[in-house]
Design a protein around this motif. Structure first.
Motif, short mmCIF file in Angstrom:
data_model
loop_
_atom_site.label_atom_id
_atom_site.label_comp_id
_atom_site.label_asym_id
_atom_site.label_seq_id
_atom_site.Cartn_x
_atom_site.Cartn_y
_atom_site.Cartn_z
N SER B 388 29.48 -21.06 30.51
CA SER B 388 29.89 -21.06 29.10
C SER B 388 28.77 -21.59 28.23
CB SER B 388 31.11 -21.94 28.88
OG SER B 388 32.14 -21.55 29.73
N GLN B 389 28.08 -22.61 28.76
CA GLN B 389 27.02 -23.18 27.96
C GLN B 389 25.91 -22.16 27.73
OE1 GLN B 389 24.18 -25.94 29.22
NE2 GLN B 389 24.62 -27.39 27.58
N ALA B 390 25.62 -21.35 28.75
CA ALA B 390 24.60 -20.33 28.60
C ALA B 390 25.01 -19.34 27.50
CB ALA B 390 24.40 -19.61 29.92
N LEU B 391 26.29 -18.99 27.47
CA LEU B 391 26.78 -18.09 26.42
C LEU B 391 26.52 -18.68 25.04
CD1 LEU B 391 30.23 -16.94 27.85
CD2 LEU B 391 28.43 -15.42 27.05
N ILE B 392 26.83 -19.96 24.91
CA ILE B 392 26.66 -20.62 23.61
C ILE B 392 25.18 -20.69 23.23
CG2 ILE B 392 26.99 -22.81 22.38
CD1 ILE B 392 29.57 -21.29 22.84
N LEU B 485 29.90 -12.78 21.86
CA LEU B 485 30.01 -13.37 23.19
C LEU B 485 30.39 -12.31 24.23
CD1 LEU B 485 31.83 -16.73 22.33
CD2 LEU B 485 29.43 -16.43 22.97
N GLN B 486 31.27 -11.44 23.81
CA GLN B 486 31.69 -10.36 24.70
C GLN B 486 30.49 -9.48 25.07
OE1 GLN B 486 35.44 -9.33 24.08
NE2 GLN B 486 35.36 -8.29 26.04
N LYS B 487 29.72 -9.14 24.04
CA LYS B 487 28.57 -8.26 24.23
C LYS B 487 27.52 -8.93 25.14
CE LYS B 487 25.05 -6.02 21.28
NZ LYS B 487 25.05 -4.60 21.66
N VAL B 488 27.19 -10.17 24.81
CA VAL B 488 26.14 -10.84 25.56
C VAL B 488 26.59 -11.08 27.01
CG1 VAL B 488 26.58 -13.29 25.20
CG2 VAL B 488 24.26 -12.49 25.19
N PHE B 489 27.86 -11.29 27.16
CA PHE B 489 28.41 -11.49 28.50
C PHE B 489 28.20 -10.23 29.35
CE2 PHE B 489 32.17 -11.05 31.30
CZ PHE B 489 31.89 -12.10 32.15
N ASN B 508 38.09 -17.35 28.72
CA ASN B 508 38.71 -18.39 27.89
C ASN B 508 37.93 -18.63 26.62
OD1 ASN B 508 40.73 -18.83 29.67
ND2 ASN B 508 39.79 -20.61 30.65
N LEU B 509 36.60 -18.68 26.79
CA LEU B 509 35.74 -18.97 25.65
C LEU B 509 35.85 -17.84 24.61
CD1 LEU B 509 33.55 -20.89 24.56
CD2 LEU B 509 31.86 -19.41 25.63
N ILE B 510 35.80 -16.62 25.09
CA ILE B 510 35.86 -15.48 24.16
C ILE B 510 37.21 -15.45 23.45
CG2 ILE B 510 35.84 -12.96 24.01
CD1 ILE B 510 33.79 -13.09 26.41
N ASP B 511 38.27 -15.73 24.22
CA ASP B 511 39.60 -15.76 23.61
C ASP B 511 39.69 -16.82 22.52
OD1 ASP B 511 40.35 -13.76 25.22
OD2 ASP B 511 41.57 -14.99 26.60
N SER B 512 39.18 -18.02 22.84
CA SER B 512 39.34 -19.06 21.82
C SER B 512 38.44 -18.77 20.62
CB SER B 512 39.14 -20.47 22.37
OG SER B 512 38.04 -20.54 23.19
N ALA B 513 37.29 -18.11 20.87
CA ALA B 513 36.45 -17.72 19.74
C ALA B 513 37.21 -16.76 18.84
CB ALA B 513 35.17 -17.07 20.24
N GLN B 514 37.90 -15.83 19.47
CA GLN B 514 38.66 -14.83 18.70
C GLN B 514 39.70 -15.51 17.81
OE1 GLN B 514 39.62 -11.12 20.17
NE2 GLN B 514 40.35 -10.90 18.06
N THR B 515 40.49 -16.40 18.42
CA THR B 515 41.52 -17.08 17.64
C THR B 515 40.88 -17.87 16.50
OG1 THR B 515 42.21 -17.65 19.86
CG2 THR B 515 43.69 -18.27 18.09
N PHE B 516 39.81 -18.56 16.85
CA PHE B 516 39.16 -19.41 15.86
C PHE B 516 38.63 -18.57 14.69
CE2 PHE B 516 35.72 -21.95 14.10
CZ PHE B 516 36.30 -23.20 14.03
N VAL B 517 37.98 -17.46 15.02
CA VAL B 517 37.42 -16.60 13.97
C VAL B 517 38.54 -16.06 13.08
CG1 VAL B 517 36.26 -14.40 13.54
CG2 VAL B 517 35.33 -16.00 15.22
N ASP B 518 39.62 -15.63 13.70
CA ASP B 518 40.76 -15.12 12.92
C ASP B 518 41.19 -16.14 11.89
OD1 ASP B 518 40.81 -12.83 14.28
OD2 ASP B 518 42.54 -13.30 15.55
N VAL B 519 41.28 -17.38 12.33
CA VAL B 519 41.79 -18.42 11.45
C VAL B 519 40.77 -18.79 10.38
CG1 VAL B 519 42.44 -20.85 11.34
CG2 VAL B 519 43.26 -19.42 13.21
N VAL B 520 39.60 -19.19 10.85
CA VAL B 520 38.66 -19.82 9.94
C VAL B 520 38.07 -18.84 8.94
CG1 VAL B 520 36.52 -21.14 9.85
CG2 VAL B 520 38.23 -21.67 11.56
#
Lengths: 745, 664
Positions: B388-392, B485-489, B508-520
């Motif tokens: 996950s850290q590599a993704l970030i 994240l999806q693409k780079v993965f 998990n990371l991509i899912d939470s990114a999705q939720t977060f982006v939707d909200v913020v």
């Protein structure tokens, strides 16, 4: 052991109410206080509460705990939960943790350490400067400075202002003033007021402290007292919890501490101390008059401990001479009361532990031409005595920490075994430092310097045994040589070729022949696997990395405790600062004053300090309190560190400031007294000087009474007749003539 | 009907059996049965067992899950009934606790430095944010209007002053602004969702009709841990149900700090239902059963009996340092397994803070003997996982304009992971990457001096990544972080060596990114950038149900906090309690900005929350907690303690004193 005059009365008679025990140095306070506690527990007089003993340092806490528990065990009494020994800060922390919400603090609040405190105050000063431009410069005396030196003076001043402000903040806090209240009080002052500046910065400092979840030590004392005063039920709880309160080193108590203990004690308060050993006034707000007036209260029962078998009769004679000199002949009249007429009596000849004796007169005094000469001569003498008396313990007391640094360097150069008693001493810092070395390397493994340093400090010890016979010394010598060859070799190589050579092995032709055939090289090659393991350990979870290092370095129990503390703090540090890197962590760990000092000291002090023969202990006069050695060197007795007259030089005066501000701390103190307490016209500089002179007299008194058998006093007289002349302290001259006269008999 | 009984009496088993009977024998359509459970571990128990022949849709959820589902389904009705939602066309989204805290903390942070709000509060901004968002949820689930929170808390204070009054005012205004904005944008946290459901759906006649026809049977386990609005809900639909089975542990109630209210359950439900009492516990020995009650009585100041036989309890004398204690725990566990015949999974270690240090220290000692320790408590951060850290890190490298550049340590780790180069050479390369100007990037392989030291490792892969990043950077607009994240993965990170666990983490990371982006992104903030900041700040990683399942079923020694342990349904032969002289066993419910007992339905707003009450509550909590833990102990109890706490201060908690007293 039989109890002596004063001790016996305390142990057998004190069963409640106010009681004071003024005790001379070496009077066995800890011993009889512990016995008293055991006696109380044995008879169950303290029930249903506990006995609370408050003392000044963690070492003293552990000392008490060990003595009481040993004595209870000896008598077969279960009762380890019937007493509680703590420092005042430990006690206050306990009180605040009961209800942090009362002071609007999150339960995870932290006590700020000196390092962070320095960071925060300088950040606060900086923020203040942003809005107030050059207001600080008005205090600098530009008239007598050349253009080139003015900039330097400004820098120096900005460097020092933090200390001045912190002392002002402490004074505000000790009066219970919040930043807002302080600002309101100082509103009437003009822009030229140093106190007003302090009040402004107090507000910023306080905000930064709180946003970072910190309380400082003053906050703890002040808030603990406030909570006890405001919250009756909590006070009641504490009164029930502690049926007897006992304060050790009561002469170093300050007003708030006194108030807190009096509140909790609810009438059963025992205070033990020695007004002549009050040496904490200048950096805490302590005041030994509290103890003195407590002794004088009509309801206080007083037991005097006046006999000591610690020192030779000659040393006792010198001590009493010094007290008499200060009281009768001190050149500054106002300072004659700085020592009370408490004279030490040797024990009677039939006592089971008699005063030690020496064959010849065991006290000497000397004045050298410079500090360098003095330090070198003292060390030579110490080295000589160490061989002559291999069973005796010895210490060298030095006035300031920078002088300690100088002494330590000399000792290392001469290979003389020593021990440094200091929160930031190498030994105490060793664990954290090792971690730092390794993390520093992991952060930047391509650096040859970092690899070399890590190997040198963490993996290849200087010598393999502690023995010091000639054969061993030769071996150590050659080992040292090989170590420096190895270092040389590493510094000139590319680390990837050492750790991950392409051919699988280090290229043989690169290594010097002599090194290759040495034991050091063999050890080095053996450690390369460990180095690689450390490098390859996943770095994402830094706390695990730290624990892994602790495992790989085979840390002992104490070291493991410190490593665990570092590990648990790291996670927290990283969450506070997402840009925290391994290098930053290494920097923190490698600095001698770091955020782990406090915990390292707790662990260190659990082991306690026992002077060991064959090693020279080096410490400040302050740190020597409560300790004793067979042989003691009192060094640096010069006029700046031990001023006697008002014309002597005083530390804390800044030459670059205008005359009236030269001693800014004293100046601000006077401003507070004026604005807050309504006191008019005190000559702040004078009173600060008087205070310093008095305290230094007591500091010397403490120093003298540390010696059991032999005592050496020294100072220096540098550059006589010149502008920068540094004369010795007048006390040294005075005592020297007494000593010379006695010695010649 | 209520099934009443202590831990281990078999309530849950009966509830399951009843469900099976309804579906299989009575042929009740499974979609007409609503099953409300406490948490995911419980859900796991039910998951496999509710799939039956003849069942169609299984309606098994938590209270929050149920509400979310209803709001989604009936959103048009909500929009019609709620005046506060401005943007009515977009779909509702639900905030996770983490996103909610992030949003609130951003608001506080700005105002604390500039406007000086919360003067006098000694706490980190994120702590304040946690307290405030939790207050909002607690108030909503106790049916307390959000604008009364500050007053209620302030009125309950024993010692009042102007500074504190201001602090609660500040808190109220932050919350009001946050709530208003969320409502306008159609973003809801748990609290707001409850409020909407109660005010805009339950009060709607059409909805009620539909609800009653959809829910004909109700099964709820552990009603003692229900929040008040859930209790209200149960009480509300009760008269319209054909059947209702409630599991009730009268000895429970440890979740009050989290908003449940045992007292309210007693008032509202217990009298209204028929009761079946179960008394025997199958999960603990007779001795422990009795002892747990004795300890309970002792803590609650009820004069009770003391155990005659004490062999089931082993008290290890205190060590000085906490570190020594942890090591002793590890050694003792090893002995239990190697000499005393226990299996690793027989042993549970309960620690009030089961942090990574505790886990590592005990874990390593076990590992050396070939045993494994698993931490039931979710404590790991997203960036703890190298993958996950590599993704970030890649995300940071590709978006230099966000101003959140990766540091050297991260780049080094990324290079090691991608190119499989040794750490020294990775670090050399990372140094070059980070020193590129204006922004960190992968330099040309032929960069002077580089090849000489690094050599030609994986040049193709290196070139591929380098081109990939520079091409991405040339895009006119960056992708939203979840898509990135999806693409780079898929395009950079995936390889043969990637494990199943890594993929799960990435998902998990991509899912939470999705939720977060939707909200913020609805708040007109740069959500992708905020997400990276939040992850770097160390938020915890989500845990999939599979990971939980793995922890519960393998042959591991278990490490857990008391609450996480109770939330699972585990029982052990040996229970080890650590740090019993620590104060952490009796957490204080009054905090600088919150008070779990005051924000409840059973609290009278005119009362003052006294210290006496707090002490009572703390003891009660400890008593309930200990009783529940001991009721899961089939054989032995071993206690450990240290004189000093982790930070080096004297421990003086009360739990060890009760042990002293009762075992004297």
């Amino acid at each position: 052991m039989a109890l002596r005059k004063g001790q016996k009365e305390l142990v057998e008679q004190y069963r409640g109410g106010y009681c004071a025990v003024p005790a001379i140095p070496g009077g066995g306070k800890t011993h009889c206080l512990s016995l008293w506690a055991v006696e109380m527990i044995a008879q169950g007089i303290h029930k249903p509460g506990k006995i609370l003993i408050v003392t000044y340092m963690n070492t003293a806490v552990n000392n008490f705990k060990q003595r009481i528990s040993a004595e209870l065990q000896k008598r077969g009494i279960p009762g380890n939960k019937d007493y509680f020994v703590s420092t005042i800060h430990g006690l206050c922390l306990q009180i605040i943790k009961e209800k942090p919400d009362l002071i609007s603090a999150n339960e995870e609040f932290d006590i700020i350490d000196e390092v962070n405190k320095a960071h925060i105050i300088s950040a606060a000063v900086l923020e203040w400067k942003k809005h107030n431009g050059d207001r600080l410069r008005q205090f600098v005396d530009e008239s007598q400075l050349s253009a080139g030196r003015i900039t330097k003076a400004y820098e120096d001043w900005e460097d020092k202002i933090g200390i001045v402000i912190l002392s002002a903040i402490r004074d505000f806090k000790s009066r219970g003033l919040s930043p807002q209240e302080a600002a309101a009080r100082c509103k009437i002052l003009g822009n030229h007021s140093m106190l007003k500046i302090a009040a402004d910065i107090y507000e910023i400092y306080d905000r930064k402290l709180k946003i970072n979840g910190f309380l400082d030590f003053d906050d703890m004392l002040y808030n603990a007292k406030r909570i006890l005063e405001e919250d009756e039920s909590l006070l009641e709880k504490y009164r029930k919890k502690y049926s007897f309160v006992c304060e050790d080193e009561a002469q170093d108590s300050n007003l708030i501490q006194s108030e807190i203990l009096t509140l909790i004690a609810n009438g059963n308060l025992l205070r033990v101390g020695d007004s002549n050993q009050a040496i904490c006034g200048s950096f805490t707000s302590s005041d030994f008059t509290f103890f003195k007036s407590f002794c004088e209260l009509p309801q206080t029962t007083v037991y005097h401990i006046t006999q000591s078998s610690r020192n030779t009769k000659e040393i006792i004679e010198l001590t009493n001479y010094f007290v008499r000199y200060v009281r009768q002949d001190h050149p500054v009249l106002e300072c004659r009361e700085s020592l009370l007429p408490q004279f030490i009596e040797p024990v009677p000849d039939d006592d089971e532990r008699r005063n030690p004796t020496t064959e010849e007169y065991g006290i000497k005094a000397r004045v050298f031409n410079s500090w360098e000469d003095e330090a070198a001569a003292v060390i030579t003498q110490a080295n000589y005595l160490m061989r002559k008396y291999p069973d005796k313990t010895m210490a060298m007391l030095v006035p300031t920490s920078w002088r300690i640094g100088y002494v330590v360097n000399l000792l290392e150069a001469r290979n003389i075994p020593y021990e440094q008693l200091d929160n930031t001493s190498k030994e105490r810092n060793r664990t954290v430092r090792k971690l730092g070395r390794i993390i520093d390397f992991i952060a930047l493994p391509e650096s040859a310097q970092k690899l070399a340093d890590m190997m040198d400090e963490c993996f290849i010890p200087d010598n393999l045994t502690d023995q010091h016979d000639t054969e061993q010394q030769l071996e150590d010598q050659s080992r040292k040589q090989h170590k420096s060859m190895l270092k040389e070799f590493l510094l000139n190589a590319s680390t990837e070729k050492i750790l991950y050579p392409l051919g699988g092995e280090i290229e043989k032709e690169l290594v010097p022949e002599e090194l290759k055939s040495s034991a050091v090289w063999e050890e080095f090659v053996g450690k390369l696997d460990t180095a690689r393991e450390l490098l390859e350990f996943p770095g994402t979870i830094v706390e695990k990395l730290i624990l892994f290092i602790s495992e790989k370095l085979e840390f002992n129990k104490e070291e493991r405790a410190i490593a665990q503390k570092v590990a648990s703090d790291v996670r927290f540090l990283m969450s506070q600062d997402p840009y925290w890197t391994l290098s930053k962590l290494a920097d923190e760990l490698l600095s001698s004053k770091n955020m782990f000092n406090f915990f390292a000291n707790v662990v260190w002090e659990l082991k306690g300090y026992e002077p060991t023969p064959g090693k020279l202990t080096v410490c400040t006069y302050h740190k020597s309190k409560g300790l004793e050695w067979d042989i003691v060197f009192l060094t640096g007795l010069n006029y700046a560190d031990f001023p006697v007259t008002l014309n002597d030089k005083f530390i804390g005066e800044y030459w670059f400031l205008k005359q009236e501000y030269r001693n800014p701390q004293a100046f601000v103190k006077a401003e507070i007294e004026n604005v807050v307490d309504g006191k008019q016209g005190t000559d702040c500089v004078l009173s600060s000087k008087l205070e310093t002179i008095s305290e230094k007299a007591r500091l010397l008194y403490v120093g003298i009474t540390r010696a059991k058998q032999y005592l050496f006093l020294s100072g220096f007289h540098a550059n006589p007749g010149k502008k920068n002349e540094t004369p010795p302290s007048k006390y040294l001259i005075e005592l020297k003539s007494f000593i010379d006269e006695r010695g010649s008999k | 009907m209520i099934l009443k009984g202590p831990t281990g009496c078999g309530k849950s088993a009966i509830l399951l059996e009843r469900y099976r009977f309804m579906v299989e024998n009575l042929h009740v359509p499974s979609e007409k049965i609503l099953i409300l459970l406490l948490n995911r571990t419980q859900s796991l128990e039910w998951r496999t067992k509710t799939i039956l022949k003849g069942s169609s849709v299984i309606w098994r959820t938590s209270y929050y899950g149920f509400i979310q589902g209803e709001i989604k389904t009936y959103y048009p009705m909500i929009v019609k009934n709620c005046k506060e939602i401005v943007n009515k066309r977009i779909k509702p989204i639900f905030l996770t606790f983490e996103s909610a805290q992030f949003l609130v903390s951003k608001v506080i942070e700005a105002q604390r430095e500039s406007k000086g709000i919360f003067t006098g509060v000694t706490a980190y901004t994120d702590r304040i944010a946690i307290d405030l968002t939790a207050n909002l949820v607690k108030a909503a689930t106790s049916d307390i209007p959000y604008h009364e929170i500050g007053d209620r808390l302030y009125n309950a204070l024993e010692l009042k002053d102007d500074m504190k009054k201001q602090i609660f005012k500040d808190a109220d205004s932050i919350l009001a602004a946050y709530r208003k904005r969320c409502m306008e944008l159609g973003i809801f946290d748990f609290g707001m969702a409850v409020e909407l459901y109660n005010n805009c759906l339950l009060k709607d006649e059409n909805y009620r009709e539909q609800l009653f026809s959809r829910v004909q049977h109700l099964i709820v386990d552990n009603i003692e841990e229900c929040v008040p609005t859930e209790v209200d809900f149960i009480e509300y639909i009760l008269p319209n149900l054909q059947s209702c089975m409630l599991g009730y542990n009268h000895e429970g109630g440890y979740g009050e700090i989290f908003g449940s209210n045992h007292e309210y359950v007693k008032q509202k439900l217990i009298g209204k239902c028929e009761k079946i009492e179960l008394t025997k516990s199958h999960t603990c020995s007779d001795f422990m059963y009795e002892f747990s009650d004795m300890l309970f009585d002792s803590i609650e100041n009820i004069k009770g009996l003391k155990p005659v036989e004490k062999t089931g309890i082993e008290r290890v004398p205190p060590t000085e340092l906490r570190s020594e204690m942890l090591e002793k725990v590890g050694e003792r566990v090893c002995r239990l397994i190697s000499h005393e015949g226990y299996n690793p999974s027989d042993i549970a270690i309960i620690s009030t803070y089961a942090d990574p240090v505790t886990e590592f220290v005990i874990g390593r000692i076990l590992e050396k003997q070939g045993y494994q320790l698993k931490n039931l408590t979710r404590k790991s951060r997203v960036i703890d996982n190298p993958f996950s850290q590599a993704l970030i890190t890649l995300a940071q490298l590709c978006h230099p304009s966000y101003g959140v550049l990766p540091n050297r340590d991260d780049v080094k780790a990324l290079i090691r992971l991608l190119l499989k180069i040794d750490p020294v050479r990775s670090s050399l390369l990372a140094g070059e990457v980070c020193s590129q100007r204006p922004f960190a990037e992968f330099p040309d392989v032929e960069f002077p001096g580089l090849v000489e030291r690094i050599g030609y490792y994986n040049v193709e892969k290196y070139e591929y990544i380098r081109t990939w990043i520079s091409e991405y950077r040339e895009r006119p607009t960056p992708l939203p972080i979840n898509e990135f994240l999806q693409k780079v993965f898929l395009e950079v990170l995936i390889s043969k060596e990637v494990t199943e666990g890594d993929i799960l983490q990435a998902k998990n990371l991509i899912d939470s990114a999705q939720t977060f982006v939707d909200v913020v992104s609805r708040f007109n903030r740069n959500a992708s950038r905020d997400f990276l900041t939040m992850i770097r700040g160390g938020i915890k990683s989500a845990e999939s149900i599979f990971e939980i399942e793995e922890k519960l079923e393998g042959d591991f020694v278990l490490l857990s906090t008391p609450v996480a342990y109770l939330a699972s349904s585990l029982k052990n032969k040996v229970v080890i309690l650590t740090s019993i002289s620590s104060k952490n066993w009796t957490p204080r419910s009054v905090k600088e900005l919150s008070n779990a007992h005051v924000l409840t339905k059973t609290w009278n707003p005119q009362d003052v929350y006294s210290e006496e009450l707090e002490e009572q509550n703390q003891k009660h909590y400890l008593a309930v907690l200990m009783r529940a833990i001991l009721k899961r102990c089939k054989g032995r109890l071993i206690t450990f303690e240290s004189n000093l706490s982790a930070s080096g201060y004297e421990n003086d908690g009360i739990l060890s004193e009760y042990f002293d007293e009762i075992l004297q």
